[in-house]
Design a protein around this motif. Structure first.
Motif, mmCIF file in Angstrom:
data_model
loop_
_atom_site.group_PDB
_atom_site.id
_atom_site.type_symbol
_atom_site.label_atom_id
_atom_site.label_comp_id
_atom_site.label_asym_id
_atom_site.label_seq_id
_atom_site.Cartn_x
_atom_site.Cartn_y
_atom_site.Cartn_z
ATOM 1 N N LYS A 112 37.519 41.687 28.662
ATOM 2 C CA LYS A 112 38.583 41.194 29.538
ATOM 3 C C LYS A 112 38.473 41.753 30.957
ATOM 4 O O LYS A 112 39.061 41.212 31.895
ATOM 5 C CB LYS A 112 39.944 41.534 28.942
ATOM 6 N N LYS A 113 37.724 42.847 31.136
ATOM 7 C CA LYS A 113 37.538 43.431 32.463
ATOM 8 C C LYS A 113 36.556 42.632 33.315
ATOM 9 O O LYS A 113 36.560 42.737 34.546
ATOM 10 C CB LYS A 113 37.009 44.871 32.348
ATOM 11 N N ILE A 114 35.711 41.853 32.669
ATOM 12 C CA ILE A 114 34.574 41.244 33.374
ATOM 13 C C ILE A 114 35.021 40.265 34.453
ATOM 14 O O ILE A 114 34.558 40.332 35.599
ATOM 15 C CB ILE A 114 33.633 40.563 32.369
ATOM 16 N N GLN A 115 35.922 39.352 34.108
ATOM 17 C CA GLN A 115 36.334 38.338 35.075
ATOM 18 C C GLN A 115 37.033 38.955 36.273
ATOM 19 O O GLN A 115 36.796 38.546 37.426
ATOM 20 C CB GLN A 115 37.248 37.305 34.408
ATOM 21 N N HIS A 116 37.856 39.953 36.026
ATOM 22 C CA HIS A 116 38.531 40.642 37.139
ATOM 23 C C HIS A 116 37.503 41.327 38.035
ATOM 24 O O HIS A 116 37.617 41.292 39.273
ATOM 25 C CB HIS A 116 39.524 41.666 36.588
ATOM 26 N N PHE A 117 36.499 41.950 37.427
ATOM 27 C CA PHE A 117 35.460 42.637 38.191
ATOM 28 C C PHE A 117 34.676 41.641 39.043
ATOM 29 O O PHE A 117 34.395 41.895 40.218
ATOM 30 C CB PHE A 117 34.524 43.360 37.219
ATOM 31 N N ILE A 118 34.340 40.498 38.471
ATOM 32 C CA ILE A 118 33.612 39.455 39.203
ATOM 33 C C ILE A 118 34.402 38.993 40.420
ATOM 34 O O ILE A 118 33.860 38.837 41.528
ATOM 35 C CB ILE A 118 33.298 38.272 38.277
ATOM 36 N N ARG A 165 28.547 36.323 41.875
ATOM 37 C CA ARG A 165 28.244 34.919 41.634
ATOM 38 C C ARG A 165 27.647 34.757 40.239
ATOM 39 O O ARG A 165 26.440 34.979 40.039
ATOM 40 C CB ARG A 165 27.268 34.398 42.690
ATOM 41 N N PRO A 166 28.445 34.384 39.251
ATOM 42 C CA PRO A 166 27.946 34.251 37.878
ATOM 43 C C PRO A 166 26.784 33.276 37.746
ATOM 44 O O PRO A 166 25.954 33.430 36.842
ATOM 45 C CB PRO A 166 29.174 33.755 37.101
#
Length: 288
Positions: free
Chosen positions: A59-65, A71-72
């Motif tokens: 769940k931290k990944i999207q906030h970090f991005i 740029r995924p």
């Protein structure tokens, strides 16, 4: 506050360091005086990051991005088992093209400082002076490096933590050196000679035209492992390895030669300000 020069935006950017407030508390005089031996230990780094290896950390990944404007579409994969796996992400070759010889290539994404090497053979990092003979004790003849350059890359949490060989040639003096895991930020250098005490790995690349080039990876707080691929021959632009979770540093040391560093990087380095670079991009040229 720390600023770096963003080459793509052509402006100074205020760095939003990951977990900066927590680090400031850990390295505050009242805590660090008594707990520094614990803070810099491998066990502390493991305990600090264990949650990042759990599926719930996804769940931290999207906030970090979003926070760091990553740029995924540049990633080689999109689905990560946990935050630690996201940290070890690779990038598509098309998003990190390698510049061509005789250009000097950035070996990693990171904040770069360049040091012209003078007769005293020392560099100053965040107010602490390091003698190159302490960093590379295997090197006996330092006259080769008078007039050369040292490239210091600081890889922040948001940077890609894979890195490349700077040049091509047979390798020698490959060593893994156990050590502490201080933070590589200003706080760490104020307390200890981080680049001498921290875990690190280095090798010497015997480039036929330029001479012996040293490349060193330095671990840091929460970086428990430096993963170098087993090779005896370096190939310019080939992946040398990657870091596990956390920030870290890379040093590349060139002997005296006709290196011309790109003007923007050199000018900001002379002011003690890092330049954000991307793996594979040009940072200078070898002028034959």
């Amino acid at each position: 506050m720390t600023y770096y020069f963003d080459r793509r935006r052509r402006e100074l950017v205020l760095e939003h360091a990951y977990q900066a407030d927590l680090l400031a508390r850990l390295y505050s005089p009242g805590i660090a005086t008594f707990l520094l031996p614990i803070i810099k230990s491998r066990l502390f780094s493991k305990l600090w990051t264990w949650k990042d290896y759990l599926p719930s950390s996804r769940k931290k990944i999207q906030h970090f991005i979003q926070k760091y404007q990553l740029r995924p579409e540049e990633f080689t994969e999109q689905d990560f088992a946990h935050f630690a796996a996201f940290f070890e992400r690779s990038y598509l070759p098309s998003s990190r093209p390698r510049c061509l010889e005789p250009e000097i290539m950035a070996v990693a994404d990171g904040k770069l400082l360049v040091y012209p090497l003078e007769s005293q053979m020392t560099i100053e990092v965040k107010g602490r002076t390091y003698a190159l003979a302490e960093l590379f004790p295997q090197q006996k003849d330092w006259s080769l490096y008078h007039g050369g350059y040292l490239f210091l890359y600081r890889l922040a949490m948001e940077d890609n933590h894979h890195y490349l060989f700077a040049e091509s040639g047979p390798m020698s003096d490959q060593s893994d050196i156990p050590g502490s895991l201080h933070t590589i930020r200003d706080l760490g250098h104020r307390h200890s000679p981080v680049f001498i005490e921290n875990q690190r790995s280095h090798c010497k690349i015997h480039q036929p035209k330029l001479g012996p080039i040293w490349q060193m990876e330095i671990g840091a707080l929460t970086v428990g492992r430096i993963i170098n691929h087993p090779r005896d021959l370096a190939q310019r632009g080939q992946e040398k390895g990657y870091f596990k979770l956390g920030g870290s540093s890379i040093i590349v040391l060139y002997p005296a030669s006709s290196l011309k560093i790109d003007a923007d990087i050199l000018e900001w380095s002379q002011q003690g300000i890092e330049t954000q670079v991307r793996m594979g991009e040009r940072i200078g040229i070898i002028d034959d």
